[in-house]
Design an enzyme around this catalytic site. Structure first.
Site, PDB file in Angstrom:
ATOM      1  CG  ASP A 178      -3.627 -26.208   3.923  1.00  0.00           C
ATOM      2  OD1 ASP A 178      -2.758 -25.385   4.249  1.00  0.00           O
ATOM      3  OD2 ASP A 178      -3.548 -26.919   2.904  1.00  0.00           O
ATOM      4  N   GLY A 227       4.858 -24.561   8.937  1.00  0.00           N
ATOM      5  CA  GLY A 227       5.921 -24.314   9.911  1.00  0.00           C
ATOM      6  C   GLY A 227       6.107 -22.858  10.275  1.00  0.00           C
ATOM      7  CG  ASP A 248       2.512 -28.606  -0.116  1.00  0.00           C
ATOM      8  OD1 ASP A 248       2.397 -28.131   1.029  1.00  0.00           O
ATOM      9  OD2 ASP A 248       1.598 -28.604  -0.948  1.00  0.00           O
TER      10      ASP A 248
HETATM   11  C1  GLA Z   1      -1.540 -27.307   0.657  1.00  0.00           C
HETATM   12  C2  GLA Z   1      -1.114 -28.400   1.628  1.00  0.00           C
HETATM   13  C3  GLA Z   1      -1.144 -29.739   0.921  1.00  0.00           C
HETATM   14  C4  GLA Z   1      -2.526 -30.008   0.370  1.00  0.00           C
HETATM   15  C5  GLA Z   1      -2.958 -28.866  -0.545  1.00  0.00           C
HETATM   16  C6  GLA Z   1      -4.408 -29.009  -0.978  1.00  0.00           C
HETATM   17  O1  GLA Z   1      -0.613 -27.147  -0.376  1.00  0.00           O
HETATM   18  O2  GLA Z   1       0.141 -28.132   2.149  1.00  0.00           O
HETATM   19  O3  GLA Z   1      -0.764 -30.773   1.814  1.00  0.00           O
HETATM   20  O4  GLA Z   1      -3.425 -30.149   1.442  1.00  0.00           O
HETATM   21  O5  GLA Z   1      -2.812 -27.609   0.099  1.00  0.00           O
HETATM   22  O6  GLA Z   1      -4.853 -27.942  -1.735  1.00  0.00           O
END
Ligand code: GLA
Length: 426
Positions: A178, A227, A248
């Protein structure tokens, strides 16, 4: 309804329209890039991606469960063990949900050699992996190319090889990587130079890919950078098996449906081993109604999206269980052809989506057709497709489990508010 599809030769479909609004690809994701930018990468035209060899992982969209959508920062070792037990006892594992993915907040400090430790919520990651594996399941984990994860825990910056090696030693099968604080690194290293920042981002994803490859352990590699930079165009080149196409999701109909509908036009970037990921399922979370959960599951199946459940299995209702485990819907998602569906058209809030299925043997379904009602009142629709020269096709209503026999342009169905009618046809 005036779009028809005819089979000309085996597997060759031609679609034509007569006044029906064809808008596949017209709507981008929330970044506005999905449709318009899909054919170009930094000014260079791209072709649809094709797999050069059979993928070792993610031949079909990955299925499993992830801790974030329900447990978020509270997830513990016990939650993961309970979930593993319930994936087995509810039948979810056997329906295909095999990855148990720990999201953010498992990370502890590094030891004197720089090796990452799990924190007090996860006393022994290797023992947890052994437990999950003993249930016939696989374990996923989460990190970031930045120094800190999105929840402020320890990321992998400067420790990529070491972390991949640690994951392999623990027995990890899936990594969600991430971007989080790496965005700050990109800005600091290339101020006011977006192309240079994006290059750094791609290199960071490639670096962890190489680190995983070096371990020799197969791991599904899940890119999460919302994205940016049309990731669907370069995700496979940095080893991505799936990549988030959006920000998200949350457990409400507007957010879920906005994300799902925004995938129109991205179909040609998905295929065996490399999938668009419109984020994890919220089925069973928040206040989503029965019809909204059905719409969510159908839309993700039509998109050949990874089916990563995100609900609390200790409180799963029979209704939610039956939605998540509908075998025919899962089969549409997991169809061996590996084609993501796309929107054919819309009439007001009614949208028709189409997904080709392998269906190469006699009697097998050749396509799935979903007619969604994103509006606030019930709607009536026909089906805009005729598979045969005579404009008829044999259809089955998947959610009601009813064979409809031959249907033609006179066929009509009522679709509830926020609901869907899903057909398979041949
Ligand atoms: C981001 C990701 C989520 C999750 C959080 C965790 O927002 O997009 O899917 O993994 O981090 O902190």
């Amino acid at each position: 309804m005036r779009v028809r599809v005819r089979i000309l030769t085996a597997g060759c479909l031609v679609l034509w329209t007569m006044g029906y609004v064809v808008m596949a690809g017209a709507q981008g994701t929330e970044t506005g890039k999905a449709g318009a930018a899909a054919t170009k990468i930094h000014g260079v035209a791209t072709r649809p991606l094709t797999a050069t060899s059979a993928p070792t992982v993610a031949a079909t969209p990955p299925m499993g469960w992830n801790s974030w959508n329900f447990f978020a920062g509270k997830v513990t070792d016990k939650d993961i063990r309970d979930t593993a037990d319930l994936l087995v006892s509810t039948g979810m594992r056997d329906a295909g949900y095999v990855y148990v993915n720990i999201d953010d907040t498992w990370e502890g400090k590094r030891d004197a050699e720089g090796r990452i430790q799990s924190n007090e919520k996860f006393p022994d990651m290797k023992a947890l992996a052994d437990y999950v594996h003993s249930k016939g399941l696989k374990l996923g984990i989460y990190s970031s190319p930045g120094a800190k994860t999105c929840a402020g825990y320890e990321g992998s910056l400067g420790h990529e090889e070491q972390d991949a090696q640690t994951y392999a030693e623990w027995g990890i099968d899936y990594l969600k990587y991430d971007l989080c604080s790496y965005g700050g690194v990109m800005k600091a290293q290339a101020p006011d130079d977006l192309p240079a920042q994006y290059k750094l981002m791609r290199e960071a994803y490639e670096k962890m890919h190489q680190a995983i490859v070096k371990t020799g352990r197969p791991m599904v590699y899940s890119l999460c950078q919302y994205g940016w930079d049309s990731v669907w165009e370069w995700g496979p080149s940095v080893g991505g098996n799936l990549w988030r196409t959006t920000g998200d999701i949350s457990a409400n109909f507007d957010r879920m449906s906005t994300i799902g509908r925004g995938q129109a036009g991205l179909d040609r970037f998905a295929g065996p081993g490399h999938w668009n990921d419109p984020d994890m399922l919220e089925v069973g979370n928040g206040r989503l109604t029965h019809d909204e959960n059905v719409t969510h599951m159908t839309l993700w199946a039509m998109l050949a999206a990874p089916l990563i459940a995100g609900n609390n299995l200790t409180q799963m209702t029979p209704d939610v269980a039956s939605i998540l485990m509908n075998k025919e819907v899962i089969a549409i998602d997991q169809d061996a052809l590996g084609r993501q569906g796309d929107r054919l058209g819309a009439e007001g809030p009614l949208e028709t989506w189409w997904k080709p299925l392998k269906g190469d043997r006699k009697g097998e379904w050749k396509a799935a057709i979903a007619i969604f009602n994103f509006g606030d009142t019930a709607g009536v629709s026909g089906v805009p497709l005729g598979l045969d020269r005579d404009g008829t096709m044999i259809a089955r209503d998947v959610w009601s489990g009813k064979d409809l026999g031959k249907i033609d342009s006179n066929w009509r169905t009522t679709i509830p508010r926020h609901g869907v009618v899903l057909l398979v046809v041949r």
